[in-house]
Design a protein around this motif. Structure first.
Motif, PDB file in Angstrom:
ATOM      1  N   SER A 157      29.571  50.278  21.386  1.00  0.00           N
ATOM      2  CA  SER A 157      30.017  50.121  22.770  1.00  0.00           C
ATOM      3  C   SER A 157      28.899  49.797  23.744  1.00  0.00           C
ATOM      4  CB  SER A 157      30.723  51.402  23.232  1.00  0.00           C
ATOM      5  OG  SER A 157      29.850  52.505  23.121  1.00  0.00           O
ATOM      6  N   LYS A 158      27.640  49.984  23.333  1.00  0.00           N
ATOM      7  CA  LYS A 158      26.530  49.703  24.247  1.00  0.00           C
ATOM      8  C   LYS A 158      26.538  48.257  24.709  1.00  0.00           C
ATOM      9  CE  LYS A 158      22.727  50.963  26.376  1.00  0.00           C
ATOM     10  NZ  LYS A 158      22.736  52.014  27.410  1.00  0.00           N
ATOM     11  N   LEU A 159      27.052  47.372  23.858  1.00  0.00           N
ATOM     12  CA  LEU A 159      27.105  45.959  24.227  1.00  0.00           C
ATOM     13  C   LEU A 159      28.010  45.730  25.432  1.00  0.00           C
ATOM     14  CD1 LEU A 159      27.213  44.268  20.700  1.00  0.00           C
ATOM     15  CD2 LEU A 159      25.271  44.536  22.238  1.00  0.00           C
ATOM     16  N   PHE A 160      29.075  46.561  25.547  1.00  0.00           N
ATOM     17  CA  PHE A 160      29.937  46.444  26.708  1.00  0.00           C
ATOM     18  C   PHE A 160      29.172  46.784  27.984  1.00  0.00           C
ATOM     19  CE2 PHE A 160      33.072  46.809  23.369  1.00  0.00           C
ATOM     20  CZ  PHE A 160      34.069  45.950  23.784  1.00  0.00           C
ATOM     21  N   GLU A 161      28.270  47.750  27.860  1.00  0.00           N
ATOM     22  CA  GLU A 161      27.533  48.208  29.028  1.00  0.00           C
ATOM     23  C   GLU A 161      26.599  47.132  29.579  1.00  0.00           C
ATOM     24  OE1 GLU A 161      24.811  52.098  30.238  1.00  0.00           O
ATOM     25  OE2 GLU A 161      25.791  51.980  28.284  1.00  0.00           O
ATOM     26  N   LEU A 162      26.285  46.137  28.775  1.00  0.00           N
ATOM     27  CA  LEU A 162      25.427  45.049  29.240  1.00  0.00           C
ATOM     28  C   LEU A 162      26.155  44.137  30.216  1.00  0.00           C
ATOM     29  CD1 LEU A 162      23.623  44.152  25.886  1.00  0.00           C
ATOM     30  CD2 LEU A 162      22.790  45.556  27.771  1.00  0.00           C
ATOM     31  N   GLY A 163      27.451  44.422  30.390  1.00  0.00           N
ATOM     32  CA  GLY A 163      28.191  43.754  31.458  1.00  0.00           C
ATOM     33  C   GLY A 163      28.511  42.304  31.177  1.00  0.00           C
ATOM     34  N   ASN A 164      28.509  41.532  32.227  1.00  0.00           N
ATOM     35  CA  ASN A 164      28.961  40.152  32.142  1.00  0.00           C
ATOM     36  C   ASN A 164      28.031  39.248  31.349  1.00  0.00           C
ATOM     37  OD1 ASN A 164      31.279  40.619  33.585  1.00  0.00           O
ATOM     38  ND2 ASN A 164      30.322  40.212  35.557  1.00  0.00           N
ATOM     39  N   ARG A 165      26.869  39.762  30.936  1.00  0.00           N
ATOM     40  CA  ARG A 165      25.988  38.959  30.103  1.00  0.00           C
ATOM     41  C   ARG A 165      26.485  38.910  28.669  1.00  0.00           C
ATOM     42  NH1 ARG A 165      20.488  41.896  31.370  1.00  0.00           N
ATOM     43  NH2 ARG A 165      21.965  43.615  31.526  1.00  0.00           N
ATOM     44  N   VAL A 166      27.456  39.747  28.329  1.00  0.00           N
ATOM     45  CA  VAL A 166      27.999  39.782  26.978  1.00  0.00           C
ATOM     46  C   VAL A 166      29.333  39.046  26.969  1.00  0.00           C
ATOM     47  CG1 VAL A 166      28.710  41.286  25.075  1.00  0.00           C
ATOM     48  CG2 VAL A 166      26.870  41.999  26.607  1.00  0.00           C
ATOM     49  N   SER A 167      29.454  38.019  26.163  1.00  0.00           N
ATOM     50  CA  SER A 167      30.635  37.169  26.193  1.00  0.00           C
ATOM     51  C   SER A 167      31.903  37.918  25.818  1.00  0.00           C
ATOM     52  CB  SER A 167      30.447  35.968  25.262  1.00  0.00           C
ATOM     53  OG  SER A 167      30.240  36.398  23.932  1.00  0.00           O
ATOM     54  N   ILE A 168      31.798  38.893  24.888  1.00  0.00           N
ATOM     55  CA  ILE A 168      32.995  39.638  24.496  1.00  0.00           C
ATOM     56  C   ILE A 168      33.520  40.454  25.671  1.00  0.00           C
ATOM     57  CG2 ILE A 168      31.734  41.657  23.622  1.00  0.00           C
ATOM     58  CD1 ILE A 168      33.775  41.808  21.377  1.00  0.00           C
ATOM     59  N   TYR A 169      32.609  40.964  26.505  1.00  0.00           N
ATOM     60  CA  TYR A 169      33.002  41.725  27.691  1.00  0.00           C
ATOM     61  C   TYR A 169      33.710  40.806  28.679  1.00  0.00           C
ATOM     62  CZ  TYR A 169      32.577  44.837  31.712  1.00  0.00           C
ATOM     63  OH  TYR A 169      32.844  45.624  32.799  1.00  0.00           O
ATOM     64  N   LYS A 170      33.180  39.605  28.854  1.00  0.00           N
ATOM     65  CA  LYS A 170      33.813  38.636  29.742  1.00  0.00           C
ATOM     66  C   LYS A 170      35.224  38.318  29.268  1.00  0.00           C
ATOM     67  CE  LYS A 170      29.861  36.024  31.550  1.00  0.00           C
ATOM     68  NZ  LYS A 170      29.230  34.682  31.600  1.00  0.00           N
ATOM     69  N   ALA A 171      35.368  38.162  27.953  1.00  0.00           N
ATOM     70  CA  ALA A 171      36.681  37.815  27.410  1.00  0.00           C
ATOM     71  C   ALA A 171      37.702  38.903  27.716  1.00  0.00           C
ATOM     72  CB  ALA A 171      36.574  37.591  25.900  1.00  0.00           C
ATOM     73  N   ILE A 172      37.296  40.171  27.564  1.00  0.00           N
ATOM     74  CA  ILE A 172      38.207  41.278  27.823  1.00  0.00           C
ATOM     75  C   ILE A 172      38.581  41.341  29.300  1.00  0.00           C
ATOM     76  CG2 ILE A 172      38.408  43.795  27.863  1.00  0.00           C
ATOM     77  CD1 ILE A 172      36.803  43.869  25.298  1.00  0.00           C
ATOM     78  N   THR A 173      37.575  41.321  30.174  1.00  0.00           N
ATOM     79  CA  THR A 173      37.857  41.466  31.605  1.00  0.00           C
ATOM     80  C   THR A 173      38.596  40.262  32.169  1.00  0.00           C
ATOM     81  OG1 THR A 173      35.618  40.668  32.126  1.00  0.00           O
ATOM     82  CG2 THR A 173      35.954  43.048  32.041  1.00  0.00           C
ATOM     83  N   ASN A 174      38.350  39.085  31.608  1.00  0.00           N
ATOM     84  CA  ASN A 174      39.100  37.909  32.059  1.00  0.00           C
ATOM     85  C   ASN A 174      40.589  38.074  31.765  1.00  0.00           C
ATOM     86  OD1 ASN A 174      36.863  36.590  33.038  1.00  0.00           O
ATOM     87  ND2 ASN A 174      36.558  35.318  31.228  1.00  0.00           N
ATOM     88  N   LEU A 175      40.908  38.749  30.674  1.00  0.00           N
ATOM     89  CA  LEU A 175      42.301  38.966  30.309  1.00  0.00           C
ATOM     90  C   LEU A 175      42.929  40.123  31.067  1.00  0.00           C
ATOM     91  CD1 LEU A 175      42.021  38.484  26.439  1.00  0.00           C
ATOM     92  CD2 LEU A 175      43.309  37.008  27.983  1.00  0.00           C
ATOM     93  N   THR A 176      42.159  41.193  31.302  1.00  0.00           N
ATOM     94  CA  THR A 176      42.739  42.390  31.906  1.00  0.00           C
ATOM     95  C   THR A 176      42.687  42.420  33.430  1.00  0.00           C
ATOM     96  OG1 THR A 176      40.627  43.596  31.745  1.00  0.00           O
ATOM     97  CG2 THR A 176      42.150  43.796  29.886  1.00  0.00           C
ATOM     98  N   ASN A 177      41.779  41.657  34.029  1.00  0.00           N
ATOM     99  CA  ASN A 177      41.613  41.757  35.473  1.00  0.00           C
ATOM    100  C   ASN A 177      42.842  41.308  36.273  1.00  0.00           C
ATOM    101  OD1 ASN A 177      40.036  40.612  38.269  1.00  0.00           O
ATOM    102  ND2 ASN A 177      39.486  42.632  37.461  1.00  0.00           N
ATOM    103  N   PRO A 178      43.540  40.221  35.902  1.00  0.00           N
ATOM    104  CA  PRO A 178      44.739  39.846  36.671  1.00  0.00           C
ATOM    105  C   PRO A 178      45.799  40.943  36.747  1.00  0.00           C
ATOM    106  CG  PRO A 178      44.010  37.998  35.354  1.00  0.00           C
ATOM    107  CD  PRO A 178      43.189  39.171  34.917  1.00  0.00           C
ATOM    108  N   PRO A 179      46.183  41.579  35.611  1.00  0.00           N
ATOM    109  CA  PRO A 179      47.172  42.662  35.739  1.00  0.00           C
ATOM    110  C   PRO A 179      46.648  43.864  36.512  1.00  0.00           C
ATOM    111  CG  PRO A 179      46.420  42.450  33.456  1.00  0.00           C
ATOM    112  CD  PRO A 179      45.940  41.251  34.192  1.00  0.00           C
TER     113      PRO A 179
END
Length: 260
Positions: free
Chosen positions: A71-93
């Motif tokens: 999970s530490k990779l998530f903490e790196l925030g928007n620099r991690v592409s997998i984190y971007k993918a998740i938040t791009n999907l969840t942020n609208p709802p």
């Protein structure tokens, strides 16, 4: 000049990143022996690097003694592409829930025995909740924390009790083990949690679970606002609005799992 610069390069860091680079969509977990074969490093080097990466939560050791990305990779925030993918999907709802419920909304998980916030939508009422994406809050004094805590197994619960100091942030904070366990039992049965001025005076929060395809609770969705606007008789309406958002967020997680 080149030789001097080369001397400044840390070979252990290079090796660690070569190990991390081996984790891919078609190979999400590795054993020490097979990762040593893959990278060409000896087993003791691979084990030492994985042990260090695991201590930093960059990788996670599974029950079968294999390692996967942590999970530490998530903490790196928007620099991690997998984190971007998740938040791009969840942020609208999440933003839609914030519009509907008219309070600040947070998507959270448990990390390092605390609540870790991975997405947020602010209230339009102008109340700014003192949390941000990538921040932590105590597991026992927040609605999200108590909710996620309640769905852990007995071993995980006891591990938290053994390693956490339950600080009193207000006079409403629950700090004794027996009272916390009683609260967790109630939360698990009703499938929502309330924090009424337990973390901060004047602040109220309500949280409900988010599940994966197997029905396991993997995250929480919460709404926070001032006590002056929160009415106990409206709890069912808050839950109804949050549930609509949860359905869309769960679909977003399913879509993420299906990404190529």
């Amino acid at each position: 000049m080149t030789d001097n610069n080369d001397k400044k390069i840390n070979q252990s860091i290079i090796k660690a990143f070569e190990l991390l680079d081996a984790f891919a969509e078609d190979k999400k977990s590795w054993g020490v022996r097979e990762l040593a074969q893959k990278t060409g490093y000896n087993k003791s080097t691979v084990y030492r690097l994985l042990y260090t990466l695991s201590s930093l939560n960059i990788v996670h050791q599974n029950n079968n003694d294999k390692y996967s990305l942590g999970s530490k990779l998530f903490e790196l925030g928007n620099r991690v592409s997998i984190y971007k993918a998740i938040t791009n999907l969840t942020n609208p709802p999440i933003k839609q829930v914030a519009l509907d419920i008219q309070e600040t909304v947070l998507l959270s998980i448990i990390k390092e025995q605390q609540v870790f916030h991975i997405d947020k939508a602010d209230s339009l009422h102008g109340l700014k909740i003192n949390t941000s994406i990538g921040s932590y809050q105590p597991i026992h004094a927040t609605a999200s924390g108590k909710l996620l805590f309640s769905f852990l197994n007995t071993f995980e619960k006891e591990n938290i009790f053994s390693n956490t100091t339950f600080e009193a942030f207000t006079t409403n904070t629950i700090t004794s083990k027996s009272k916390i366990l009683s609260e967790l039992e109630k939360i698990k049965k009703q499938e929502y949690a309330l924090d009424i001025e337990e973390l901060e005076p004047g602040l109220v929060c309500i949280a409900i679970p988010i599940r994966n395809r197997k029905g396991n609770v993997i995250a929480s969705l919460s709404a926070s606002g001032p006590l002056s606007r929160f009415k106990m008789e409206n709890v069912s309406n808050y839950i109804h609005i949050l549930n609509k958002g949860v359905k869309n967020i769960e679909k977003a997680f399913y879509d993420f799992e299906s990404l190529p």
